[in-house]
Design an enzyme around this catalytic site. Structure first.
Site, short mmCIF file in Angstrom:
data_model
loop_
_atom_site.label_atom_id
_atom_site.label_comp_id
_atom_site.label_asym_id
_atom_site.label_seq_id
_atom_site.Cartn_x
_atom_site.Cartn_y
_atom_site.Cartn_z
N GLN A 94 -5.02 -1.92 9.49
CA GLN A 94 -4.81 -3.23 8.88
C GLN A 94 -5.36 -4.33 9.78
OE1 GLN A 94 -3.69 -3.65 5.75
NE2 GLN A 94 -3.96 -5.86 5.89
N ASP A 115 -11.30 1.99 3.48
CA ASP A 115 -11.49 0.54 3.37
C ASP A 115 -12.96 0.19 3.14
OD1 ASP A 115 -9.34 -1.24 3.41
OD2 ASP A 115 -9.05 -1.05 5.58
N LYS A 169 0.84 -1.21 0.00
CA LYS A 169 0.00 0.00 0.00
C LYS A 169 0.87 1.26 0.00
CE LYS A 169 -3.80 -2.52 2.11
NZ LYS A 169 -4.54 -2.91 3.33
N1 GUN Z 1 -6.86 -7.49 5.94
C1 GUN Z 1 -7.15 -8.24 4.86
N2 GUN Z 1 -7.70 -7.48 3.90
C2 GUN Z 1 -7.76 -6.22 4.37
C3 GUN Z 1 -8.20 -4.98 3.84
O1 GUN Z 1 -8.70 -4.88 2.72
N3 GUN Z 1 -8.06 -3.90 4.65
C4 GUN Z 1 -7.56 -4.00 5.90
N4 GUN Z 1 -7.50 -2.88 6.62
N5 GUN Z 1 -7.14 -5.12 6.44
C5 GUN Z 1 -7.23 -6.23 5.67
#
Ligand code: GUN
Length: 293
Positions: free
Chosen positions: A96, A119, A52
């Site tokens: 996350q 998200d 990211k």
């Molecule tokens: N863990 C697995 N997929 C995601 C996601 O799309 N966003 C976040 N914040 N955590 C995750």
């Protein structure tokens, strides 16, 4: 059979976003700013967050990474969320997942200002998505819809079978596939642990979206000729031949299934890169105040 190239599609979209950011900056506007909170050192989470941060650079965004150790308490994390909510320079942020067991993920998600929830996990965004209002769409479902769209894969009236009912993928992608207009208008069936005759249900599918996290679950005899198969699985399995010691495996037995498909996504290089690009798009929209003022 057409292999859906998520990596190439993601690269193209990142270039489009970078061009848009360059225009914004030339107009005297600020760069979009994405922040991420990462708790602990889970290998998968480290990889995702590093991707990211790299994608932010490619798109011309500012990024901030805030790290805590596994033993951080919930109150400290909620304070960090509150600071990001109030930080006027931060357009959007993510926490996350997964979080350590002593922290309530739901409490943390609900503490995020929905206008910065890039998200798309906050109940306001989930609810708005389900009734078709402008919102931040969660990243993996949005990435899948973008792939269907960019490859012009027919969805109207298609039988779409979603395997898995998670809040992050199964439920929201089912909602998007049944919404009015392209790439939606599908007849959607969501399968899970209690589903009867799951293999027979899959054989009726024009589109299968596999999101259970069970490596190789979808076998060749579960897929009809000419189907489109979207593989959301990314399980790490041990592999001594790799430097990392593991490789990613999808939910689809690719070698058996691919020859029967009109379209199929590989793992890696299919849905994964699109998830990150959808997060970048949401951050751009947040920076432009395009969804919420
Ligand atoms: N863990 C697995 N997929 C995601 C996601 O799309 N966003 C976040 N914040 N955590 C995750």
């Amino acid at each position: 059979m057409t292999l859906i190239d998520g990596k190439a599609t993601a690269t193209a979209i990142k270039a489009e976003i970078a061009a848009e950011v360059a225009r914004m900056v030339a107009d005297g506007k600020k760069r979009p700013h994405l922040a991420a909170i990462l708790v602990g050192h889970d290998g998968g989470s480290e990889t995702y967050v590093a991707s990211k941060v790299k994608a932010c650079e490619e798109c011309g965004f500012k990024s901030t990474l805030i790290r805590y150790e596994d033993d951080v308490d919930e109150a400290t994390l909620l304070e960090a969320v509150d600071r990001l909510n109030r930080d006027e320079d931060v357009d959007g942020f993510i926490v996350q997942l997964p979080l350590p067991r002593h922290i309530s993920e739901q409490k943390v998600i609900e503490a995020i200002d929905y206008r910065k929830d890039v998200d798309g996990f906050h109940p306001i965004n989930v609810g708005r998505q389900s009734i078709g209002l402008p919102c931040f769409h969660s990243a993996t479902p949005a990435g899948i819809m973008t792939l269907l769209d960019r490859y012009n894969i027919p969805t109207k009236g298609a039988n779409c079978v979603v395997l898995g009912r998670s809040n992050i993928v199964g439920k929201p992608v089912a909602t998007l596939m049944m919404q009015k207009g392209y790439p939606g208008d599908a007849t959607v069936t969501v399968c899970h642990r209690a589903t009867r005759n799951l293999e027979e249900v899959c054989r009726q599918a024009d589109i299968i979206i596999a999101a259970m996290g069970v490596p190789g679950f979808v076998k060749g005899d579960m897929v009809k000729e000419g189907a489109t198969v979207i593989d959301v699985g990314t399980t790490r399995v041990p592999d001594a031949t790799r430097k990392s010691g593991f490789r990613l495996r999808g939910d689809v037995e690719f070698d058996e299934v691919a020859p029967k498909c009109a379209y199929i996504t590989p793992v890696p290089g299919g849905v994964g890169p699109m998830t990150i690009v959808s997060l970048m798009r949401n951050t751009l929209l947040a920076g432009q105040k395009a969804i919420y003022k």
